[in-house]
Enzyme design. Sequence first.
Site, mmCIF file in Angstrom:
data_model
loop_
_atom_site.group_PDB
_atom_site.id
_atom_site.type_symbol
_atom_site.label_atom_id
_atom_site.label_comp_id
_atom_site.label_asym_id
_atom_site.label_seq_id
_atom_site.Cartn_x
_atom_site.Cartn_y
_atom_site.Cartn_z
ATOM 1 N N SER A 1 -10.711 15.759 18.874
ATOM 2 C CA SER A 1 -11.035 15.966 20.292
ATOM 3 C C SER A 1 -9.801 15.717 21.157
ATOM 4 C CB SER A 1 -12.215 15.055 20.686
ATOM 5 O OG SER A 1 -12.691 15.360 21.972
ATOM 6 N N ASP B 1 -18.699 24.757 18.765
ATOM 7 C CA ASP B 1 -18.137 23.607 19.463
ATOM 8 C C ASP B 1 -17.733 23.977 20.889
ATOM 9 O OD1 ASP B 1 -16.751 21.415 20.349
ATOM 10 O OD2 ASP B 1 -15.407 21.296 18.638
#
Length: 650
Positions: free
Chosen positions: A429, A481
């Site tokens: 991330s 995602d």
Amino acid sequence: FFLPTITFVILLSCRWIGILALYTVHKGQFNCPGGGLLHSYLLVLLVLLASIICALSALVYISMQGTISNPGPRKSLPKLLYTRLLLYLPEFIWAVVGAVWVSDSSVRCEKTVINVIIGTVIASWVIIIFTIIGVVIVFDPLGGKKTFYLTDTVNRNLESSQSGQLLYNVKNTATRVWEKRIRLLCCCIVQDDDHRVAFTSIAELFRTYFSDTDLVPSDIAAGLTLLHQEQDKMESCPKEPEEVLCHSPSSLVADDLDIELENAAHYMLFAAAAYGWPYYIYTNPFTALCKLNGDCCGNRPTDSDITGSDRHNFHFGSILKITGLQYRDFIHISFHNKIYEIPFFVALDHEKEAIVVAVRGTLSFEDILTDLSADCEDLTLEDVLENGFVHKGITQAANYIYRKLINDGILNQAFTIVPEYKLVIVGHSLGGGTASILAIMLRNSFPTLRCYAFSPPGGLLSKSLADYTKHFIISVIVGKDLVARLSMPNMEDLKRRIVRIVANCNRPKYQILLRGCWYEVFGGDPDNFPTELDGRNHDALTQPLLAEESLMVHRSPSYNALEDESHLNSPPQYPHLYLPGKIIHIVEESSSRRLCSSDIKYTARWSNETVFSSILISPKMITDHMPDVVLKALNSLSQEHGSCISCQTR
């Protein structure tokens, strides 16, 4: 107004029935000193609540009329809102009167009666307080001032200097409003100059993005559920033969993919370990605390350099458990966390003969502020690349780690111990984005460097930088995602799609939301609501609908850039930024769910940045980003590859 109002109607109706029942049960118990006051309080409260319920019921009925882009049938809504607002005054006064009467010492009724009245008074105050909080949260101080955002100021009757000053004042007001909201959300963290600069930058970002639409949160929710159903209908259509063939890799490319998947599965453990005890407890909810309490109560190890707060050694103990390394394998561990300064650790990986720099992802308010500092910043690499654009907040975080690694001699210390090892940088991330930019900064000094970025943010590197990183960075994305598709142009595209599909749907909003909730929870076939694709050719779709124009206060530069191919005349405010390196896209191929377990099969393939140029709506758009899901997918693919090799050798 439909969903919140009908919720209030249900709650107030239950309260009214409850008070009526209590009044009926205790009706003969008010013959006591002060009992007449309490009797009057309950009667007036019942009448007042009945009036409020009637007003709210009328609001529910009117809110059900028309569509999102056709507010005509709801033109009487403001009058009903003002009526409900006027009822707050007697409601507030009667709550004060009830509190005074209940606390009066001259009232000598039975304790049960007093407790009943106290309960109704407390309920009145709770409702009033929560209503005030709700109004403060959803109230837009700008109101009608948004109409002054019009870009074609020539058509306005004001002088250009006056209109320019007015527009400047409105923009400043909008920025200050967003800044106050952000400060309120971050009230629990210590704020310094870096925070204030970040607040202003993020407020400007939100002001620019939300200033040109007339959508409320429920409109956005309705648009998202319509987009999801339309997207599912498109995915169910058979693919073109060319589209299927383009994903059939050669054996050489497939072998390369298998090797990288094995490496990614190994290094994802380090990226997940950087989250410390929150990740360890999340993935081991029943045993983690016992294990950490047993192993982490000793003294800090002296072999590794640890900075930052780690009470009871829970973070470090979790890292040891997840990675399986020993104390002596850690060169440096930093739990220090501020805006633009994120935790990381440096460890020796003897299995792969690598010095691993693992950067933590988003886990605090400071990290969120770093994520949202999404302005572009120049990154020039001497003798390699010029005029590269990068995400500002993530670049500052990478600069912080770069200074620690180089200026504090951390990497020199590591290579002194194991000079033959290679350097590998990993992160998930925010950590994946930071690791990628850090790898770019260190590439010249360490030519054999490798970087594995797991679920990095999409708006990270300009095209030239993204192409440059394909030689040493591997990005791993799972499914749909959301974070891997996040960039300002993609957000503008999502806003355009929401406005268009909402404007082109002829159903009331409450029907869209209720049907959408049913679809998300129970599945079934996508609803046959009218969509932007129905009955329109491609040329018609490039032109804004009349209803769409009513939902757009003006068109932002980024919005214009999406529909105008000529970027020279009106350049977008935010340039296109892309994912780093070569991209491995992992998708869920099939799923056989049982009562107590689920067996999910994944497939992986090399992909390119254009696949992630649009945000996909799905219930898994958040869960596909979670580190445990990424690790599970990589382990599944790695084990499958290992079993295939063992089968071939037999």
